[in-house]
Design a protein around this motif. Sequence first.
Motif, PDB file in Angstrom:
ATOM      1  N   SER A 186      16.808   2.240   6.300  1.00 47.05           N
ATOM      2  CA  SER A 186      16.335   0.877   6.061  1.00 47.05           C
ATOM      3  C   SER A 186      14.818   0.791   5.876  1.00 47.05           C
ATOM      4  N   ALA A 187      14.139   1.941   5.840  1.00 45.35           N
ATOM      5  CA  ALA A 187      12.669   1.904   5.792  1.00 45.35           C
ATOM      6  C   ALA A 187      12.158   1.430   4.437  1.00 45.35           C
ATOM      7  N   ALA A 188      11.033   0.681   4.470  1.00 40.44           N
ATOM      8  CA  ALA A 188      10.407   0.255   3.217  1.00 40.44           C
ATOM      9  C   ALA A 188       9.668   1.422   2.561  1.00 40.44           C
ATOM     10  N   HIS A 189       9.121   2.293   3.398  1.00 44.85           N
ATOM     11  CA  HIS A 189       8.360   3.427   2.867  1.00 44.85           C
ATOM     12  C   HIS A 189       8.727   4.693   3.631  1.00 44.85           C
ATOM     13  N   THR A 190       8.759   5.786   2.938  1.00 40.64           N
ATOM     14  CA  THR A 190       8.930   7.082   3.613  1.00 40.64           C
ATOM     15  C   THR A 190       7.994   8.103   2.969  1.00 40.64           C
ATOM     16  N   ALA A 191       7.687   9.124   3.735  1.00 42.36           N
ATOM     17  CA  ALA A 191       6.920  10.257   3.186  1.00 42.36           C
ATOM     18  C   ALA A 191       7.482  11.522   3.815  1.00 42.36           C
ATOM     19  N   GLU A 192       7.352  12.623   3.099  1.00 41.35           N
ATOM     20  CA  GLU A 192       7.961  13.870   3.548  1.00 41.35           C
ATOM     21  C   GLU A 192       7.028  15.037   3.225  1.00 41.35           C
ATOM     22  N   VAL A 193       7.057  16.034   4.063  1.00 38.65           N
ATOM     23  CA  VAL A 193       6.270  17.230   3.762  1.00 38.65           C
ATOM     24  C   VAL A 193       7.010  18.480   4.254  1.00 38.65           C
ATOM     25  N   ILE A 308       8.442  10.783   7.675  1.00 37.80           N
ATOM     26  CA  ILE A 308       8.008   9.599   8.414  1.00 37.80           C
ATOM     27  C   ILE A 308       8.527   8.367   7.681  1.00 37.80           C
ATOM     28  N   ALA A 309       8.988   7.372   8.446  1.00 38.37           N
ATOM     29  CA  ALA A 309       9.499   6.131   7.840  1.00 38.37           C
ATOM     30  C   ALA A 309       8.670   4.965   8.364  1.00 38.37           C
ATOM     31  N   MET A 310       8.321   4.056   7.447  1.00 40.02           N
ATOM     32  CA  MET A 310       7.496   2.909   7.836  1.00 40.02           C
ATOM     33  C   MET A 310       8.069   1.621   7.274  1.00 40.02           C
ATOM     34  N   ASP A 311       7.722   0.509   7.919  1.00 44.35           N
ATOM     35  CA  ASP A 311       8.151  -0.761   7.342  1.00 44.35           C
ATOM     36  C   ASP A 311       7.098  -1.240   6.343  1.00 44.35           C
ATOM     37  N   GLU A 312       7.293  -2.459   5.853  1.00 48.45           N
ATOM     38  CA  GLU A 312       6.462  -2.998   4.786  1.00 48.45           C
ATOM     39  C   GLU A 312       4.964  -2.964   5.116  1.00 48.45           C
ATOM     40  N   ASP A 313       4.647  -3.306   6.392  1.00 48.69           N
ATOM     41  CA  ASP A 313       3.214  -3.406   6.736  1.00 48.69           C
ATOM     42  C   ASP A 313       2.638  -2.111   7.326  1.00 48.69           C
ATOM     43  N   GLY A 314       3.353  -1.021   7.178  1.00 49.29           N
ATOM     44  CA  GLY A 314       2.803   0.262   7.629  1.00 49.29           C
ATOM     45  C   GLY A 314       3.052   0.563   9.097  1.00 49.29           C
ATOM     46  N   THR A 315       3.996  -0.145   9.708  1.00 51.48           N
ATOM     47  CA  THR A 315       4.337   0.165  11.101  1.00 51.48           C
ATOM     48  C   THR A 315       5.372   1.284  11.094  1.00 51.48           C
ATOM     49  N   ILE A 316       5.089   2.314  11.866  1.00 54.00           N
ATOM     50  CA  ILE A 316       5.998   3.480  11.846  1.00 54.00           C
ATOM     51  C   ILE A 316       7.319   3.126  12.514  1.00 54.00           C
ATOM     52  N   GLN A 317       8.411   3.500  11.853  1.00 55.57           N
ATOM     53  CA  GLN A 317       9.749   3.228  12.377  1.00 55.57           C
ATOM     54  C   GLN A 317      10.422   4.486  12.914  1.00 55.57           C
ATOM     55  N   ALA A 393      -0.111   7.092   5.777  1.00 54.08           N
ATOM     56  CA  ALA A 393      -1.203   6.170   5.426  1.00 54.08           C
ATOM     57  C   ALA A 393      -1.370   6.103   3.915  1.00 54.08           C
ATOM     58  N   ARG A 394      -1.302   7.273   3.301  1.00 49.46           N
ATOM     59  CA  ARG A 394      -1.454   7.307   1.840  1.00 49.46           C
ATOM     60  C   ARG A 394      -0.304   6.539   1.175  1.00 49.46           C
ATOM     61  N   GLU A 395       0.896   6.731   1.701  1.00 52.18           N
ATOM     62  CA  GLU A 395       2.079   6.093   1.129  1.00 52.18           C
ATOM     63  C   GLU A 395       1.962   4.559   1.178  1.00 52.18           C
ATOM     64  N   VAL A 396       1.434   4.028   2.297  1.00 57.07           N
ATOM     65  CA  VAL A 396       1.340   2.559   2.401  1.00 57.07           C
ATOM     66  C   VAL A 396      -0.050   2.057   2.005  1.00 57.07           C
ATOM     67  N   ASP A 397      -0.850   2.992   1.473  1.00 55.36           N
ATOM     68  CA  ASP A 397      -2.159   2.643   0.958  1.00 55.36           C
ATOM     69  C   ASP A 397      -3.067   2.020   2.026  1.00 55.36           C
ATOM     70  N   MET A 398      -3.108   2.660   3.160  1.00 60.67           N
ATOM     71  CA  MET A 398      -3.993   2.205   4.235  1.00 60.67           C
ATOM     72  C   MET A 398      -5.011   3.296   4.523  1.00 60.67           C
ATOM     73  N   ASP A 399      -6.160   2.887   4.996  1.00 63.03           N
ATOM     74  CA  ASP A 399      -7.148   3.868   5.442  1.00 63.03           C
ATOM     75  C   ASP A 399      -6.546   4.664   6.611  1.00 63.03           C
ATOM     76  N   PRO A 400      -6.702   5.983   6.629  1.00 65.05           N
ATOM     77  CA  PRO A 400      -6.042   6.768   7.675  1.00 65.05           C
ATOM     78  C   PRO A 400      -6.473   6.404   9.093  1.00 65.05           C
TER      79      PRO A 400
END
Length: 793
Positions: A186-193, A308-317, A393-400
């Motif tokens: 259900s995450a709005a954003h995810t990133a993987e490495v 990592i999975a995050m919601d719309e506002d960059g809160t980690i889920q 941070a990069r995925e949700v376009d926020m300063d790290p």
Amino acid sequence: MGIDTIESKDIDAEAVLGSAVERREDPALITGEAEYTDDIQRPNMTHMAVVRSQYGHATIEGVDTSAAEELDGVLAVYTGEDVDVPGMIPTGWQLPSLKNPDRPMLATDRVRHVGEAVAVVVAEDRYTAKDGVDLVDVDYDRQDATVDQSDALDDDAPRVHEELDDNVAFDFELGDESATNDAFESAAHTAEVDLENQRVIPNAMEPRAALAEYKPSSGDLELDLTTQNPHLHRLLLPSVLDVPEHKIHVRAPEVGGGFGSKSPLYPDEALASWCSMQLGRPVKWTATRSETYQTDAQARAHQTTAEIAMDEDGTIQAVRVNTIANIGAYLSIFAAAIPTVLYAPLLSGQYEIPSIYCNVVGSFTNTVPVDLYRGAGRPEALYVVERLIDLGAREVDMDPAEFRRHNFIGPDEFPYETPVAVTYDSGDYEPALDRALEMLDYDDLRERQEELRDEGRYIGVGFSSYIEACGLAPSKIAGSLGAQAGLWENGLVRMHPGGKVTAFCGTSGHGQGHKTTYAQIVADELGVPYDDVEIVESDTDEVPEGRGTYGSRSAAVGGSALSTSAGKVVEKARKIAAHQLEADEADIDFEGGEFSVSGAPERSMTIQEVTQQAYLAQDLPEGMEPGLEETAFYDPENFVFPFGTHAAVVEVDPESGEIEFENYVAVDDVGPQINPKIVEGQVHGGIAQGVGQALYEVAEYDDNGSLVTGSMQDYTVPKAEHIPHMETDSTETPSPHNPLGVKGVGEAGTIAAPQAVVNAVVDALEPFGVDHIDMPLTNESVWQAVNESAVAD
Ligand code: MCN
């Protein structure tokens, strides 16, 4: 921040705790007076050298020792066939799925890693012993080897232990898999490495050494060892050698660094002891540098997929981690704990993450066994977390930095229970981040980064807001996680009749300055001059019990044991003072080493006067025993969780792949600092090792299991010029559950540094679309990443 060291004579007795008093260990080390194991000579001493496998995997078809036996000066040559004691090196950790194949101190039918001991030669001098080694003829039948941790799990991979069904050492999981999977769905954003935490080799200055003397008449075994934990050796050796524990006397003279790798019991020390039992003469063994490369436990060696999975506002889920950990050929003592219970519980980092799931498969390979190396499990975890945080941070376009702040566990949430089985004792993460930003002049730095990019120059800043779990360990918790021994610590404080003090602790310093910091603790508690306190460690005869030094446990656990013992001394002394001052015990105040009657300060006795009375024993409270010494077994309630924010600033040349440090700032919170200068030194040393892993160090094997980086010519240990200038500062959040409030510092820098450096390089190369480069970041790998990236301009 520079801290001026003060000489002991200038210490204000009231402020002994927390002073940057100069290390009392240093004069002996600097002048060469210090005695190391190899310096020790015993009458009638002999020398052992070891015949080691040059193959990663082979069966032993025969060992011809005859030529060596005939060499003048050779006293004996032993093979595995001669071993008449159990001779199996134990592991110290259990996991439910763990497979623990036998690890003989001398191989009999098969060798499973390069450097494994096959035979030993004992001679009158070390050169003859080595010549004897060259004359031993081992008939090997070379077998296919398995080296890579993932390949080892293939069905058709060569089997490291032929009696096992596969090369799986264990299969471990932690966290809630289905909740984590749901969060990803259900995450709005995810990133993987996909990342590798490469295998590294600890490089202590002093190679391992042992001097064993078995006394046939009494059955005593005396052992001088380059070890971090003499008592643990005394605990483990009986099962290997069939010698009872009370007949084993282990002493660690000066030890030239260990970094975890001098914690395990290795075959070599057991072999020197056994040879001495055979010959009834002292036997000395000192590793050559090549032997340390082939036999000292190696470290890290993880391959991981992390998400990592995050919601719309960059809160980690959620965070999901799958790791394959290379164990090497056998389970060394802490090998099962490091990639499991010292790794997975740290995957929450400094962040509030509702769901975490982690799976770790340990694989046997034909490589040197893996064990503790500064940080052990925690650098691997924090590398995963802090790389994910930058990618998130990069995925949700926020300063790290802001992404970190947004997701930090709040200061009011402690004690904080993570979804991965630990409860953080205390923490306040934003001030450390803020201080690091201030030291970096962060806003200006980002502006400068933009301007320089326009000129074709690429600087980057990388953060590492790390957490560490140390103070190993609460015995109950450690036991529930698989420890096979209680991990309390023992302290004993003895007031001598003349008023001076000797304090004994079961830890075993090997560079950390314990004799200084422990004396500070005891002097403070007893109110006596710092110079009146002597510290004894590292000797099983002098110190009744102990568990040694690793896992940054000495300040929090050893220091607490000493503080508790000293507190008990004060309580007994208070009773004596009350009796002698004819006052009620409850009315006796104690301050600055003086007992006085509340409200009548002229009725007083110093602790030295009370001590004199305790031994005079002519006027003690009814029924009280004479003397003044107390002991404590301190078993912590919980781990301690130091933390901080480190940040590296680098400039990267995309044309050549060269990386240059511009700055490195470190803000650490280890609770109250017993000695800020020692803390600073520990942070510096730790960062140096973390930078070494980030940029230089890697242990490479070829497909046959030969160690390609088997010497300092091939393995890059960073030199002083490779280490960045560091600026350090601290915040102070005490641990609520030990008497000193202290948290450990010995591994903090190594846990924090690698990802600060990697994040900085990746940040510098953001315009090229680079989002990850595996360590070590060599010029070549950086250049390749730039050239392979999709958006190279
Ligand atoms: N200290 C302090 N105030 C604190 C915490 C610690 O003044 N709040 C001091 C201690 O009293 C101690 C030193 O700092 O003198 C390190 O304390 P601690 O963090 O408790 O760590 P240990 O003493 O248990 O040392 C182990 C740790 C580990 S695990 C590795 S690996 C490592 C390290 O220490 N190996 C080292 N530092 C090393 N330093 C040297 N020179 N050589 C090694 O091999």
